[in-house]
Scaffold this motif. Structure first.
Motif, PDB file in Angstrom:
ATOM      1  N   THR A  79      -2.682   3.404  -7.247  1.00  0.00           N
ATOM      2  CA  THR A  79      -3.973   3.762  -6.648  1.00  0.00           C
ATOM      3  C   THR A  79      -4.968   2.613  -6.717  1.00  0.00           C
ATOM      4  N   GLU A  80      -4.916   1.817  -7.782  1.00  0.00           N
ATOM      5  CA  GLU A  80      -5.835   0.684  -7.870  1.00  0.00           C
ATOM      6  C   GLU A  80      -5.518  -0.359  -6.807  1.00  0.00           C
ATOM      7  N   HIS A  96       0.859  -1.185   0.000  1.00  0.00           N
ATOM      8  CA  HIS A  96       0.000   0.000   0.000  1.00  0.00           C
ATOM      9  C   HIS A  96       0.895   1.234   0.000  1.00  0.00           C
ATOM     10  N   ASP A 104      -7.513  -1.588   0.530  1.00  0.00           N
ATOM     11  CA  ASP A 104      -8.422  -0.933   1.471  1.00  0.00           C
ATOM     12  C   ASP A 104      -9.756  -1.684   1.537  1.00  0.00           C
ATOM     13  N   ASP A 160      -4.060   0.260  -3.955  1.00  0.00           N
ATOM     14  CA  ASP A 160      -4.479   0.848  -2.684  1.00  0.00           C
ATOM     15  C   ASP A 160      -5.968   0.631  -2.453  1.00  0.00           C
ATOM     16  N   SER A 161      -6.779   0.857  -3.485  1.00  0.00           N
ATOM     17  CA  SER A 161      -8.228   0.692  -3.357  1.00  0.00           C
ATOM     18  C   SER A 161      -8.600  -0.759  -3.068  1.00  0.00           C
TER      19      SER A 161
END
Length: 508
Positions: free
Chosen positions: A437-438, A424, A444, A440-441
């Motif tokens: 970012t993908e 992350h 999460d 990370d999403s």
């Protein structure tokens, strides 16, 4: 005697690899007690750096402390969470409140009562002092003790991994506030576990004695003596001679012989630990995904596995091993120098140097680095190998002073353990500075998804991107390898590498 070889297959095991060196010193008689009956002699690969279970990151410390302390819940042999100091628990309908009912009559080794206040203190200590496992509490908004027998944990979002975060032993033990505040915990730890510390001779051994008041029943062993033997051939010779009863310092090149031995028991199981390479994406040219992919194609994983483990490890291009329910199939990076060269040409890379950070404290990193140097030479990449001690290695990693490094990650149970901290953007162990970012999403979302099938899909997607973009070059999952005398009964090798002697006994 009949040949006995035990194989247990289970998923997963949590904390970064660490090594504590041995040092000479004087005997410290901790409790002045002695025990009748059989004491098991165990050889481990090094001396604990300290005996505070929440502060140490040394596996040698955890090998001892697993038998001194308890956690609120604990993983069974299949790494599914079971009651420990908490007898039962309930989760509210909105998944935000966890209520734990504690066992009655549990006492610390000094005779003081264990209550909910000890759980609250232990967890707040980790959070307030930002100890290594503080990240495991990121979803928690409140920890309270409405009475002596109840702990209530409130989370800000559904947390399907809460139990595994609380139950992975390494760093999550419940401690005594008086023991901590006196400063004695580093050398004279007071826990609630099946054994208590009796004697510690620095540089030589640690002796535990059975806790007759243990809530799970008094151990059959009178005690356990840990001796520090770093050389595998020496440990195996001591086991064969009957000088010790158990060891996990086993030469991998001797595993085949041990499998056919009638005189010793070999315990071996696939683990959820993994070894990996990481390229520093804060530096050029390693910030170019094509260059990282080229190196992934050039690495000969099979040669590395054979050299460092004599084939006992399982080659894997993702973190999670095949026996885990969270496993995702992935085999993108077969060794292909032509593909590697094509990617380097596309990136405009015409050759250069790469400093690889290994450590003399983990010889497998040095062996792998030598193979990698030979793998990359045809591509015009000159590898220089740095071999500091492990504490210096950590400093270099944390300061970003490396091109590529090799290390392992221990203690994984939940997929969040495998990926979040290291991949992350805000991960506490993201030393390679990877950011997507993908990913990370997905990571999460995985932390809050309560449907297991949907959660598995999230992590499979994240893992594939992580490998495609070479945040890590995954190498292999090692096996947990241990051996013991036939007189040792009731002991099992575990995939999480936890050393539990509470159900073990010695026969004549």
């Amino acid at each position: 005697m009949n040949k006995r070889i035990t194989w247990s297959i289970a998923a997963g095991a949590a904390t970064m690899l660490a090594l504590a060196g041995c040092s000479a010193g004087e005997s410290v008689d901790i409790n002045g007690s002695s025990s009748d009956g059989s004491t098991l002699i165990a050889a481990i690969g090094g001396e604990p750096d300290q005996l505070d279970p929440q502060r140490t990151s040394s596996y040698f410390s955890f090998e001892v402390l697993e038998n001194v302390f308890d956690t609120l819940v604990e993983p069974d042999e299949n790494l599914e969470m079971q009651p420990a100091l908490a007898e039962s628990w309930e989760v509210s309908d909105d998944q935000l409140t966890w209520t734990f009912d504690l066992r009655d009559g549990v006492t610390f080794h000094d005779g003081s009562d264990f209550t909910s206040a000890d759980v609250v203190y232990s967890y707040n200590r980790i959070i307030d002092e930002q100890l290594a496992n503080a990240w495991r509490f990121s979803a928690i908004t409140d920890i309270s003790a409405p009475d002596d027998d109840t702990v209530v944990i409130t989370v800000g979002q559904p947390s399907p991994n809460l139990l595994s975060n609380l139950g992975g032993f390494k760093g999550m033990a419940i401690v005594s506030q008086d023991n901590v505040e006196s400063g004695d915990i580093t050398t004279d730890p007071i826990g609630t576990g099946p054994f208590s510390l009796e004697d510690y001779v620095t540089g030589d051994h640690i002796t535990l004695t059975a806790n007759p008041d243990y809530w799970g029943g008094a151990p059959e062993l009178a005690g356990v003596e840990y001796r520090f033997i770093s050389e595998p051939s020496t440990a195996l010779a001591a086991l064969q001679a009957g000088d010790i009863d158990w060891t996990d310092v086993v030469p991998t090149q001797q595993v085949t012989d041990l499998e056919s031995s009638d005189e010793l028991t070999l315990g071996m199981t696939p683990s959820n630990d993994y070894w990996y390479l990481a390229l520093n994406e804060a530096r050029e040219p390693w910030n170019d995904v094509r260059v990282r992919q080229a190196i992934a194609y050039a690495i000969d994983r099979d040669a590395i596995v054979q050299a460092v483990s004599f084939g006992t490890a399982a080659e894997n291009q993702l973190a999670i091993p095949e026996q885990s329910i969270w496993y995702t199939e992935y085999d993108q990076y077969s060794t292909d120098l032509d593909k590697a060269q094509s990617l380097l040409d596309e990136a405009g890379f015409t050759g250069g140097t790469l400093e690889m950070l290994a450590t003399s404290d983990y010889p497998e990193t040095v062996t792998a680095a030598q193979i990698i140097a030979a793998n990359l030479e045809p591509l015009g990449i000159d590898v220089t190998i740095s071999q500091p001690d492990f504490s210096t290695w950590l400093d270099e990693q944390n300061s970003g002073n490396f091109d590529m490094l090799m290390m392992g990650w221990l203690g994984n149970i939940d997929p969040d353990d495998f990926y979040y901290a290291q991949h992350h953007t805000d991960g506490v162990s993201n030393a390679q500075k990877y950011s997507n970012t993908e990913v990370d999403s997905l990571l999460d979302a995985g932390r809050t998804e309560t449907d297991q099938a949907a959660r598995a899909e999230l992590y499979a997607d994240a893992a594939t991107i992580i490998a495609d973009e070479v945040s890590y070059i995954y190498l292999y999952n090692p096996s947990v390898i241990q051996s013991w005398s036939p007189s040792v009964t009731g002991y099992e090798t575990r995939a999480d590498a936890a050393i539990r002697f509470r159900d073990t006994s010695l026969t004549d």
